[in-house]
Design a protein around this motif. Structure first.
Motif, PDB file in Angstrom:
ATOM      1  N   HIS A 154      -4.951   1.376  -1.449  1.00 41.09           N
ATOM      2  CA  HIS A 154      -4.986  -0.069  -1.182  1.00 41.09           C
ATOM      3  C   HIS A 154      -5.422  -0.817  -2.444  1.00 41.09           C
ATOM      4  O   HIS A 154      -6.304  -0.351  -3.171  1.00 41.09           O
ATOM      5  CB  HIS A 154      -5.977  -0.326  -0.035  1.00 41.09           C
TER       6      HIS A 154
ATOM      7  N   LEU B 110      -5.391 -10.021  -0.085  1.00 35.55           N
ATOM      8  CA  LEU B 110      -5.284  -8.893  -0.998  1.00 35.55           C
ATOM      9  C   LEU B 110      -5.516  -9.313  -2.443  1.00 35.55           C
ATOM     10  O   LEU B 110      -5.258 -10.457  -2.823  1.00 35.55           O
ATOM     11  CB  LEU B 110      -3.889  -8.267  -0.897  1.00 35.55           C
TER      12      LEU B 110
ATOM     13  N   GLN C 101      -4.771   6.145   2.710  1.00 37.02           N
ATOM     14  CA  GLN C 101      -4.027   4.966   2.270  1.00 37.02           C
ATOM     15  C   GLN C 101      -4.588   4.470   0.944  1.00 37.02           C
ATOM     16  O   GLN C 101      -5.806   4.347   0.787  1.00 37.02           O
ATOM     17  CB  GLN C 101      -4.132   3.860   3.326  1.00 37.02           C
TER      18      GLN C 101
ATOM     19  N   GLU D 118      -9.610   1.146   0.453  1.00 36.39           N
ATOM     20  CA  GLU D 118      -9.761  -0.301   0.359  1.00 36.39           C
ATOM     21  C   GLU D 118     -11.221  -0.686   0.130  1.00 36.39           C
ATOM     22  O   GLU D 118     -12.123  -0.248   0.840  1.00 36.39           O
ATOM     23  CB  GLU D 118      -9.268  -0.995   1.625  1.00 36.39           C
TER      24      GLU D 118
ATOM     25  N   THR E 223       0.839  -1.191   0.000  1.00 39.88           N
ATOM     26  CA  THR E 223       0.000   0.000   0.000  1.00 39.88           C
ATOM     27  C   THR E 223       0.879   1.248   0.000  1.00 39.88           C
ATOM     28  O   THR E 223       2.094   1.177   0.166  1.00 39.88           O
ATOM     29  CB  THR E 223      -0.917   0.027   1.232  1.00 39.88           C
TER      30      THR E 223
ATOM     31  N   CYS F  40      -9.011   5.478   3.811  1.00 43.89           N
ATOM     32  CA  CYS F  40      -8.420   4.421   2.991  1.00 43.89           C
ATOM     33  C   CYS F  40      -9.382   4.086   1.871  1.00 43.89           C
ATOM     34  O   CYS F  40     -10.602   4.104   2.066  1.00 43.89           O
ATOM     35  CB  CYS F  40      -8.150   3.182   3.863  1.00 43.89           C
TER      36      CYS F  40
END
Length: 208
Positions: A46, A82, A44, A124, A24, A122
């Motif tokens: 991701h 991931l 972040q 993600e 990341t 983030c």
């Protein structure tokens, strides 16, 4: 009024990446607000993840217990991993994670839910799959390392997990969202009405 999240992107005046890690990175964007002011937003970046709520014919969910250093806890979780390969089909990634972490395969796959884990800090996105008709996987077990070398594996009844979530004993977001989504789906149109495993995922587009 339709209750549905919609894509939107505000103007970015400047952007930099002050940190790049193994998987990341951290990005800093100067974003134009509706009143014209510019505010810096650090977040972040991701690659995205998949998780698997695998349930057996005794109504038990396959869970793992793993050390998570940022929160200094061993957490009960569902298998997850991931999206390491750009454009990877999330179903294939989920099947791989179930094999690697539990040495299990499933015959029936559905999309249980899609979530952004922490959208304030983030990007993600996680797709949580429901896997049914479980059996032992073929071949050698995957060789684990690092935190996974200390991982524990168990099968816990759905009702026990729900009690743990509501009591504040279980905290992993994929486990919490997955288990409660399972219960909600059962109480609604049923598990067979869930989206097909290859359903589009705008947050992380993939090749079929």
């Amino acid at each position: 009024m339709t209750i549905k999240d919609t894509p939107e992107e505000w103007e970015i005046r400047a952007s930099e990446t002050p940190f790049v890690g193994k998987k990341t990175s951290v990005r800093a964007d100067d974003v134009v607000m509706p009143n014209g002011a510019v505010a810096r937003r650090d977040y972040q970046v991701h690659p995205g993840s998949v998780a698997v709520l695998a349930i057996d014919d005794q109504d038990r969910v396959l869970v793992i217990r793993q050390y998570r250093h940022p929160v200094r806890h061993k957490l009960w979780e569902i298998p997850a991993g991931l999206l390491d390969i750009p454009g990877e089909n999330p179903l294939h990634a989920a099947q791989r994670e179930l094999y690697e972490e539990a040495h299990v395969k499933a015959e029936d796959w559905r999309v249980l839910t899609d979530v952004y884990t922490t959208p304030g800090g983030c990007d993600e996105a996680v797709r949580i799959f429901l896997a049914r008709n479980l059996s032992e996987a073929d071949g050698r077990r995957f060789e684990v390392e690092d935190e996974e070398a200390d991982m524990e594996l168990a099968r816990i009844l759905v009702d026990d997990l729900v009690r743990g979530v509501l009591a504040g004993d279980l905290h992993n977001n994929c486990l919490v969202v997955g288990v409660l989504s399972l219960v909600a789906a059962r109480g609604g149109e049923g598990l067979d009405a869930l989206r097909r495993a290859e359903a589009p995922w705008p947050a992380r587009p993939f090749e079929a």
